[in-house]
Design a protein around this motif. Structure first.
Motif, PDB file in Angstrom:
ATOM      1  N   ALA A 216       2.329  17.988  -0.360  1.00 28.01           N
ATOM      2  CA  ALA A 216       1.845  18.354  -1.616  1.00 28.01           C
ATOM      3  C   ALA A 216       1.339  19.791  -1.483  1.00 28.01           C
ATOM      4  CB  ALA A 216       0.648  17.333  -1.770  1.00 28.01           C
ATOM      5  N   LYS A 217       0.963  20.598  -0.673  1.00 24.39           N
ATOM      6  CA  LYS A 217       0.601  21.884  -0.844  1.00 24.39           C
ATOM      7  C   LYS A 217       1.870  22.740  -0.933  1.00 24.39           C
ATOM      8  CE  LYS A 217      -3.806  21.757   1.188  1.00 24.39           C
ATOM      9  NZ  LYS A 217      -4.812  22.518   0.567  1.00 24.39           N
ATOM     10  N   GLN A 218       3.005  22.326  -0.615  1.00 23.28           N
ATOM     11  CA  GLN A 218       4.213  23.027  -1.062  1.00 23.28           C
ATOM     12  C   GLN A 218       4.504  22.730  -2.621  1.00 23.28           C
ATOM     13  OE1 GLN A 218       5.828  25.331   0.832  1.00 23.28           O
ATOM     14  NE2 GLN A 218       3.936  25.013   2.273  1.00 23.28           N
ATOM     15  N   GLY A 219       3.840  21.816  -3.263  1.00 26.04           N
ATOM     16  CA  GLY A 219       4.293  21.517  -4.777  1.00 26.04           C
ATOM     17  C   GLY A 219       4.877  20.176  -4.900  1.00 26.04           C
ATOM     18  N   TYR A 220       4.763  19.447  -4.031  1.00 27.42           N
ATOM     19  CA  TYR A 220       5.678  17.980  -4.339  1.00 27.42           C
ATOM     20  C   TYR A 220       4.644  16.982  -4.450  1.00 27.42           C
ATOM     21  CZ  TYR A 220       9.825  20.498  -2.030  1.00 27.42           C
ATOM     22  OH  TYR A 220      10.706  21.113  -2.012  1.00 27.42           O
ATOM     23  N   MET A 221       5.198  15.872  -5.162  1.00 33.00           N
ATOM     24  CA  MET A 221       4.280  14.607  -5.144  1.00 33.00           C
ATOM     25  C   MET A 221       4.822  13.886  -3.922  1.00 33.00           C
ATOM     26  SD  MET A 221       4.498  11.334  -7.639  1.00 33.00           S
ATOM     27  CE  MET A 221       3.338  11.917  -8.980  1.00 33.00           C
ATOM     28  N   ALA A 222       3.928  13.726  -2.992  1.00 31.93           N
ATOM     29  CA  ALA A 222       4.650  12.960  -1.763  1.00 31.93           C
ATOM     30  C   ALA A 222       4.056  11.835  -1.765  1.00 31.93           C
ATOM     31  CB  ALA A 222       4.091  13.867  -0.400  1.00 31.93           C
ATOM     32  N   VAL A 223       5.148  10.488  -1.240  1.00 31.20           N
ATOM     33  CA  VAL A 223       4.513   9.405  -1.526  1.00 31.20           C
ATOM     34  C   VAL A 223       4.962   8.534  -0.135  1.00 31.20           C
ATOM     35  CG1 VAL A 223       4.824   7.239  -2.913  1.00 31.20           C
ATOM     36  CG2 VAL A 223       4.979   9.210  -3.967  1.00 31.20           C
ATOM     37  N   ALA A 224       3.930   7.924   0.676  1.00 29.95           N
ATOM     38  CA  ALA A 224       4.283   7.432   1.888  1.00 29.95           C
ATOM     39  C   ALA A 224       3.906   5.946   1.687  1.00 29.95           C
ATOM     40  CB  ALA A 224       3.537   8.103   2.770  1.00 29.95           C
ATOM     41  N   PRO A 225       4.791   4.857   1.514  1.00 28.94           N
ATOM     42  CA  PRO A 225       4.607   3.466   1.113  1.00 28.94           C
ATOM     43  C   PRO A 225       4.515   2.681   2.739  1.00 28.94           C
ATOM     44  CG  PRO A 225       6.709   3.971   1.050  1.00 28.94           C
ATOM     45  CD  PRO A 225       6.457   5.308   1.421  1.00 28.94           C
ATOM     46  N   ASP A 226       3.792   1.929   2.827  1.00 27.15           N
ATOM     47  CA  ASP A 226       3.603   0.866   3.943  1.00 27.15           C
ATOM     48  C   ASP A 226       4.876  -0.133   3.690  1.00 27.15           C
ATOM     49  OD1 ASP A 226       3.081  -0.896   6.162  1.00 27.15           O
ATOM     50  OD2 ASP A 226       1.253  -1.439   5.527  1.00 27.15           O
TER      51      ASP A 226
ATOM     52  N   PRO B 218       8.265  17.659  -8.007  1.00 23.86           N
ATOM     53  CA  PRO B 218       9.369  17.167  -7.632  1.00 23.86           C
ATOM     54  C   PRO B 218       8.790  15.916  -6.608  1.00 23.86           C
ATOM     55  CG  PRO B 218       9.280  19.255  -6.815  1.00 23.86           C
ATOM     56  CD  PRO B 218       8.142  19.089  -7.817  1.00 23.86           C
ATOM     57  N   VAL B 219       9.641  15.056  -6.181  1.00 19.65           N
ATOM     58  CA  VAL B 219       9.064  13.797  -5.477  1.00 19.65           C
ATOM     59  C   VAL B 219       9.863  13.767  -3.955  1.00 19.65           C
ATOM     60  CG1 VAL B 219       8.787  11.353  -5.292  1.00 19.65           C
ATOM     61  CG2 VAL B 219       8.539  12.352  -7.708  1.00 19.65           C
ATOM     62  N   ILE B 220       8.664  13.630  -3.004  1.00 21.74           N
ATOM     63  CA  ILE B 220       9.388  13.378  -1.709  1.00 21.74           C
ATOM     64  C   ILE B 220       8.866  12.076  -1.204  1.00 21.74           C
ATOM     65  CG2 ILE B 220       9.112  14.263   0.887  1.00 21.74           C
ATOM     66  CD1 ILE B 220      10.702  16.119  -1.039  1.00 21.74           C
ATOM     67  N   LEU B 221       9.865  11.123  -0.799  1.00 22.64           N
ATOM     68  CA  LEU B 221       9.314   9.945  -0.141  1.00 22.64           C
ATOM     69  C   LEU B 221       9.127  10.383   1.648  1.00 22.64           C
ATOM     70  CD1 LEU B 221      12.108   7.491  -1.525  1.00 22.64           C
ATOM     71  CD2 LEU B 221       9.769   7.515  -2.261  1.00 22.64           C
ATOM     72  N   VAL B 222       8.060   9.870   1.748  1.00 25.88           N
ATOM     73  CA  VAL B 222       7.677  10.017   3.364  1.00 25.88           C
ATOM     74  C   VAL B 222       7.599   8.583   3.877  1.00 25.88           C
ATOM     75  CG1 VAL B 222       5.900  11.071   4.900  1.00 25.88           C
ATOM     76  CG2 VAL B 222       6.394  12.253   2.618  1.00 25.88           C
ATOM     77  N   ILE B 223       8.701   8.709   4.971  1.00 29.75           N
ATOM     78  CA  ILE B 223       8.837   7.253   5.746  1.00 29.75           C
ATOM     79  C   ILE B 223       8.307   7.239   7.002  1.00 29.75           C
ATOM     80  CG2 ILE B 223      10.415   5.269   5.932  1.00 29.75           C
ATOM     81  CD1 ILE B 223      10.281   6.255   3.193  1.00 29.75           C
TER      82      ILE B 223
ATOM     83  N   PRO C 132       0.851  -1.107  -0.083  1.00 25.77           N
ATOM     84  CA  PRO C 132      -0.107  -0.103   0.025  1.00 25.77           C
ATOM     85  C   PRO C 132       0.863   1.157  -0.192  1.00 25.77           C
ATOM     86  CG  PRO C 132      -0.837  -1.711   1.714  1.00 25.77           C
ATOM     87  CD  PRO C 132       0.653  -1.879   1.317  1.00 25.77           C
ATOM     88  N   VAL C 133       0.266   2.190  -0.630  1.00 25.37           N
ATOM     89  CA  VAL C 133       0.865   3.704  -0.892  1.00 25.37           C
ATOM     90  C   VAL C 133       0.003   4.535  -1.040  1.00 25.37           C
ATOM     91  CG1 VAL C 133       2.510   5.097  -2.478  1.00 25.37           C
ATOM     92  CG2 VAL C 133       3.175   2.701  -2.074  1.00 25.37           C
ATOM     93  N   TYR C 134       0.366   5.660  -0.075  1.00 27.39           N
ATOM     94  CA  TYR C 134      -0.432   6.778  -0.015  1.00 27.39           C
ATOM     95  C   TYR C 134       0.068   7.926  -0.567  1.00 27.39           C
ATOM     96  CZ  TYR C 134      -3.358  10.916   1.760  1.00 27.39           C
ATOM     97  OH  TYR C 134      -4.066  11.928   1.477  1.00 27.39           O
ATOM     98  N   ARG C 135      -0.407   8.564  -1.759  1.00 26.76           N
ATOM     99  CA  ARG C 135       0.042   9.553  -2.578  1.00 26.76           C
ATOM    100  C   ARG C 135      -0.698  10.890  -2.531  1.00 26.76           C
ATOM    101  NH1 ARG C 135      -1.765  11.665  -6.706  1.00 26.76           N
ATOM    102  NH2 ARG C 135      -3.402  10.295  -6.642  1.00 26.76           N
TER     103      ARG C 135
END
Length: 294
Positions: free
Chosen positions: A106-116, A83-88, A70-73
């Motif tokens: 995301a509010k700052q312009g990033y694609m933020a992705v948080a994987p389980d 630009p992409v930020i991985l959130v761990i 599972p991933v939350y984006r």
């Protein structure tokens, strides 16, 4: 809906939940609802809540070597090549606080992705206490598997339009340690921000190296945000890490908050320090922008 994600020399399917799926069922089954059982009750009066106005945000499944991860984006709606930020996450998994952090990026312009990253060991949100969580979930999650999962998630983000030439990573507690390690593992990472992640420790089969072991050869600039009152990560270990980093040329540095302990950014826990959390967030954004993750 089906995407393909490059995983080394092979292709793995990336299933995304977007059409014809009850998201409430998916959330309960894959990521849990609300917060992890091990941290209840939540300090609701201090919670930061970031809405989805102007954002595209949702839950996905990426299949990695037969395992659904599972991933939350979250990302700005309509923005191309963010630009992409991985959130761990912390040891508690991808619960509502981690999702909210993704929305803040995301509010700052990033694609933020948080994987389980604990999914193979079990559901971290359902374990009722920290001792069992450390033994049964965290302790059974090998660093090597985490690195592979993150590599695949980065490729997935690229295939979904994220600019992975502008890749950053940030993480909290357990995720802070992973931030240091993944910054050393993947040369595409331009910058990292590690929040109170463990720096030293005895090697194990699943965790053969710790951040101090990769510090001297680290090439990626990492900002470490730590609390002087953190009883689990003493300042002595921060100073050892700082000395090891000084032997290299990554440009990494620390900021230590005199009045904070562990988890000072976690606005749902009693350890939350609002002033230091806000300052750390500002420093994190500045760090990413200064190092080309913008």
């Amino acid at each position: 809906m089906k995407d393909l994600v490059q995983d080394g020399d092979s292709l793995v399917g990336a299933s995304t939940l977007e059409d014809g799926v009850d998201r409430r069922v998916f959330l309960k089954a894959a990521l849990g609802t609300g917060f992890a059982a091990a941290v209840l009750p939540v300090e609701a009066q201090t919670l930061v809540k970031t809405d989805v106005t102007g954002l595209s945000a949702g839950d996905h499944l990426i299949v990695i070597n037969g395992q659904e991860v599972p991933v939350y984006r979250a990302q700005p709606e309509g923005k191309t090549n963010p630009p992409v930020i991985l959130v761990i996450s912390e040891i508690f998994g991808v619960h509502e606080h981690i999702k909210d952090v993704a929305r803040r990026f995301a509010k700052q312009g990033y694609m933020a992705v948080a994987p389980d990253l604990f999914v193979r060991a079990g559901d971290a949100s359902k374990v009722p206490n920290i001792a069992d969580l450390m033994r049964d979930i965290v302790g059974k999650t090998p660093d090597a598997q985490v690195m592979l999962d993150l590599d695949t998630v980065v490729n997935w983000a690229r295939q979904r339009g994220g600019d992975t030439d502008k890749l950053g990573i940030t993480g909290f507690c357990w995720g802070g340690r992973i931030t240091w390690l993944y910054a050393a593992h993947n040369p595409k990472v331009k910058a990292g921000v590690a929040w109170y992640g463990r720096l030293v420790g005895e090697p194990t089969a699943n965790s053969p190296k710790h951040p101090i072991d990769i510090a001297q050869n680290l090439k990626t600039p990492v900002l470490g945000l730590y609390g002087a009152k953190d009883t689990g990560i003493p300042l002595e270990s921060v100073e050892r890490m700082r000395a090891a980093l000084d032997k290299g040329n990554s440009g990494s540095t620390f900021h230590v908050y005199a009045n904070s302990g562990h988890a000072f950014h976690a606005d749902y826990r009693p350890s939350f320090n609002e002033a230091d959390a806000k300052d750390g967030w500002r420093r994190a954004l500045d760090w990413f922008r200064t190092h080309g993750v913008v």
